[in-house]
Design a protein around this motif. Structure first.
Motif, mmCIF file in Angstrom:
data_model
loop_
_atom_site.group_PDB
_atom_site.id
_atom_site.type_symbol
_atom_site.label_atom_id
_atom_site.label_comp_id
_atom_site.label_asym_id
_atom_site.label_seq_id
_atom_site.Cartn_x
_atom_site.Cartn_y
_atom_site.Cartn_z
ATOM 1 N N ILE A 27 -37.965 34.896 -5.608
ATOM 2 C CA ILE A 27 -36.611 34.834 -5.010
ATOM 3 C C ILE A 27 -36.216 33.506 -5.250
ATOM 4 O O ILE A 27 -37.156 32.591 -5.339
ATOM 5 C CB ILE A 27 -36.845 35.132 -3.275
ATOM 6 N N GLY A 28 -35.101 33.293 -5.608
ATOM 7 C CA GLY A 28 -34.416 31.931 -5.600
ATOM 8 C C GLY A 28 -33.001 31.937 -5.405
ATOM 9 O O GLY A 28 -32.370 32.894 -4.891
ATOM 10 N N VAL A 29 -32.220 30.952 -5.785
ATOM 11 C CA VAL A 29 -30.972 30.565 -5.520
ATOM 12 C C VAL A 29 -30.099 30.789 -6.827
ATOM 13 O O VAL A 29 -30.482 30.428 -7.897
ATOM 14 C CB VAL A 29 -30.673 29.225 -4.809
ATOM 15 N N VAL A 30 -29.039 31.563 -6.717
ATOM 16 C CA VAL A 30 -28.269 31.895 -7.843
ATOM 17 C C VAL A 30 -27.616 30.840 -8.293
ATOM 18 O O VAL A 30 -26.620 30.206 -7.160
ATOM 19 C CB VAL A 30 -27.323 33.135 -7.432
ATOM 20 N N MET A 31 -27.694 30.244 -9.295
ATOM 21 C CA MET A 31 -26.774 29.066 -9.716
ATOM 22 C C MET A 31 -25.724 29.302 -10.705
ATOM 23 O O MET A 31 -24.730 28.316 -10.768
ATOM 24 C CB MET A 31 -27.963 28.233 -10.409
ATOM 25 N N GLY A 32 -25.577 30.499 -11.436
ATOM 26 C CA GLY A 32 -24.490 30.845 -12.306
ATOM 27 C C GLY A 32 -25.059 31.746 -13.330
ATOM 28 O O GLY A 32 -26.011 32.364 -13.087
ATOM 29 N N GLU A 33 -23.988 32.227 -14.028
ATOM 30 C CA GLU A 33 -24.328 33.306 -15.261
ATOM 31 C C GLU A 33 -23.789 32.692 -16.539
ATOM 32 O O GLU A 33 -22.588 32.074 -16.727
ATOM 33 C CB GLU A 33 -23.448 34.300 -14.857
ATOM 34 N N ILE A 34 -24.740 32.684 -17.393
ATOM 35 C CA ILE A 34 -24.297 32.110 -18.881
ATOM 36 C C ILE A 34 -24.845 33.154 -20.006
ATOM 37 O O ILE A 34 -26.252 33.289 -19.583
ATOM 38 C CB ILE A 34 -25.036 30.819 -19.037
ATOM 39 N N GLY A 35 -24.057 33.432 -20.963
ATOM 40 C CA GLY A 35 -24.640 34.371 -21.985
ATOM 41 C C GLY A 35 -25.247 35.618 -21.552
ATOM 42 O O GLY A 35 -26.041 36.400 -22.271
ATOM 43 N N GLY A 36 -24.418 36.153 -20.336
ATOM 44 C CA GLY A 36 -25.071 37.627 -19.707
ATOM 45 C C GLY A 36 -26.347 37.339 -19.305
ATOM 46 O O GLY A 36 -26.882 38.405 -18.998
ATOM 47 N N ARG A 37 -26.881 36.199 -18.859
ATOM 48 C CA ARG A 37 -27.913 36.109 -17.945
ATOM 49 C C ARG A 37 -27.676 35.510 -16.638
ATOM 50 O O ARG A 37 -26.912 34.542 -16.646
ATOM 51 C CB ARG A 37 -29.110 35.451 -18.670
ATOM 52 N N VAL A 38 -28.359 35.574 -15.614
ATOM 53 C CA VAL A 38 -28.107 35.035 -14.314
ATOM 54 C C VAL A 38 -29.288 33.948 -14.213
ATOM 55 O O VAL A 38 -30.367 34.149 -14.515
ATOM 56 C CB VAL A 38 -28.517 35.922 -13.100
ATOM 57 N N GLN A 39 -28.634 32.536 -13.967
ATOM 58 C CA GLN A 39 -29.705 31.432 -13.662
ATOM 59 C C GLN A 39 -30.129 31.493 -12.309
ATOM 60 O O GLN A 39 -29.150 31.636 -11.252
ATOM 61 C CB GLN A 39 -28.895 30.310 -14.217
ATOM 62 N N LEU A 40 -31.432 31.320 -11.924
ATOM 63 C CA LEU A 40 -31.784 31.292 -10.657
ATOM 64 C C LEU A 40 -32.672 29.969 -10.551
ATOM 65 O O LEU A 40 -33.284 29.651 -11.584
ATOM 66 C CB LEU A 40 -32.772 32.448 -10.226
ATOM 67 N N ARG A 41 -32.622 29.363 -9.425
ATOM 68 C CA ARG A 41 -33.537 28.215 -9.094
ATOM 69 C C ARG A 41 -34.496 28.402 -8.035
ATOM 70 O O ARG A 41 -34.078 28.972 -6.886
ATOM 71 C CB ARG A 41 -32.710 27.092 -8.876
ATOM 72 N N PRO A 42 -35.680 27.993 -8.165
ATOM 73 C CA PRO A 42 -36.643 28.111 -6.884
ATOM 74 C C PRO A 42 -35.937 27.765 -5.684
ATOM 75 O O PRO A 42 -35.301 26.643 -5.804
ATOM 76 C CB PRO A 42 -37.825 27.485 -7.347
ATOM 77 N N VAL A 43 -36.202 28.289 -4.651
ATOM 78 C CA VAL A 43 -35.539 27.806 -3.296
ATOM 79 C C VAL A 43 -36.228 26.415 -2.960
ATOM 80 O O VAL A 43 -35.257 25.828 -2.196
ATOM 81 C CB VAL A 43 -35.966 28.535 -2.194
ATOM 82 N N ARG A 44 -37.074 25.750 -3.099
ATOM 83 C CA ARG A 44 -37.615 24.665 -2.949
ATOM 84 C C ARG A 44 -37.536 23.536 -4.061
ATOM 85 O O ARG A 44 -38.166 22.604 -4.243
ATOM 86 C CB ARG A 44 -38.955 24.511 -2.582
ATOM 87 N N GLY A 45 -36.630 24.098 -5.140
ATOM 88 C CA GLY A 45 -36.156 23.212 -6.215
ATOM 89 C C GLY A 45 -37.240 23.283 -7.343
ATOM 90 O O GLY A 45 -38.156 24.172 -7.155
ATOM 91 N N GLY A 46 -37.076 22.879 -8.710
ATOM 92 C CA GLY A 46 -37.703 23.094 -9.609
ATOM 93 C C GLY A 46 -36.914 23.750 -10.744
ATOM 94 O O GLY A 46 -35.794 23.744 -10.677
ATOM 95 N N LYS A 47 -37.527 24.179 -11.931
ATOM 96 C CA LYS A 47 -37.050 24.483 -13.062
ATOM 97 C C LYS A 47 -36.377 25.997 -12.894
ATOM 98 O O LYS A 47 -36.905 26.988 -12.337
ATOM 99 C CB LYS A 47 -38.168 24.727 -14.255
ATOM 100 N N GLU A 48 -35.089 26.040 -13.405
ATOM 101 C CA GLU A 48 -34.333 27.510 -13.241
ATOM 102 C C GLU A 48 -34.913 28.402 -14.290
ATOM 103 O O GLU A 48 -35.464 27.980 -15.305
ATOM 104 C CB GLU A 48 -32.837 27.095 -13.576
ATOM 105 N N TRP A 49 -34.843 29.776 -13.862
ATOM 106 C CA TRP A 49 -35.095 30.609 -14.830
ATOM 107 C C TRP A 49 -34.005 31.573 -15.032
ATOM 108 O O TRP A 49 -33.134 31.564 -14.157
ATOM 109 C CB TRP A 49 -36.595 31.322 -14.364
ATOM 110 N N GLU A 50 -34.058 32.560 -16.099
ATOM 111 C CA GLU A 50 -33.033 33.258 -16.193
ATOM 112 C C GLU A 50 -33.447 34.828 -15.839
ATOM 113 O O GLU A 50 -34.686 35.107 -16.227
ATOM 114 C CB GLU A 50 -32.730 33.412 -17.890
#
Length: 80
Positions: A27-50
């Motif tokens: 579970i993460g926070v939606v940060m945006g969408e780039i290149g057909g993938r959704v960027q999510l960030r961990p709720v406590r911060g950290g490295k985003e994942w797609e």
């Protein structure tokens, strides 16, 4: 006769909202969408994942409550 049917389709969470990556279970926070993938960030911060857009869902009420409670509890710990 007019019959209304409820849609089973879920809308994907918007930027800034909690979301679940169903492929990983994270579970993460939606940060945006780039290149057909959704960027999510961990709720406590950290490295985003797609995640693939089809894998990004709204968390269940229980998952959201658990995540928000964990965030709140970690904010309340003050080192002595």
């Amino acid at each position: 006769m007019l019959v209304c049917m409820a849609s089973n389709q879920q809308t994907r969470p918007a930027i800034g909202e909690l979301a679940k990556d169903s492929a990983t279970g994270r579970i993460g926070v939606v940060m945006g969408e780039i290149g057909g993938r959704v960027q999510l960030r961990p709720v406590r911060g950290g490295k985003e994942w797609e995640a693939l857009p089809g894998d990004v869902l709204s968390p269940s009420a229980r998952e959201e409550l658990s995540t928000r409670l964990a965030m709140r509890n970690s904010d309340s710990h003050v080192p002595l």
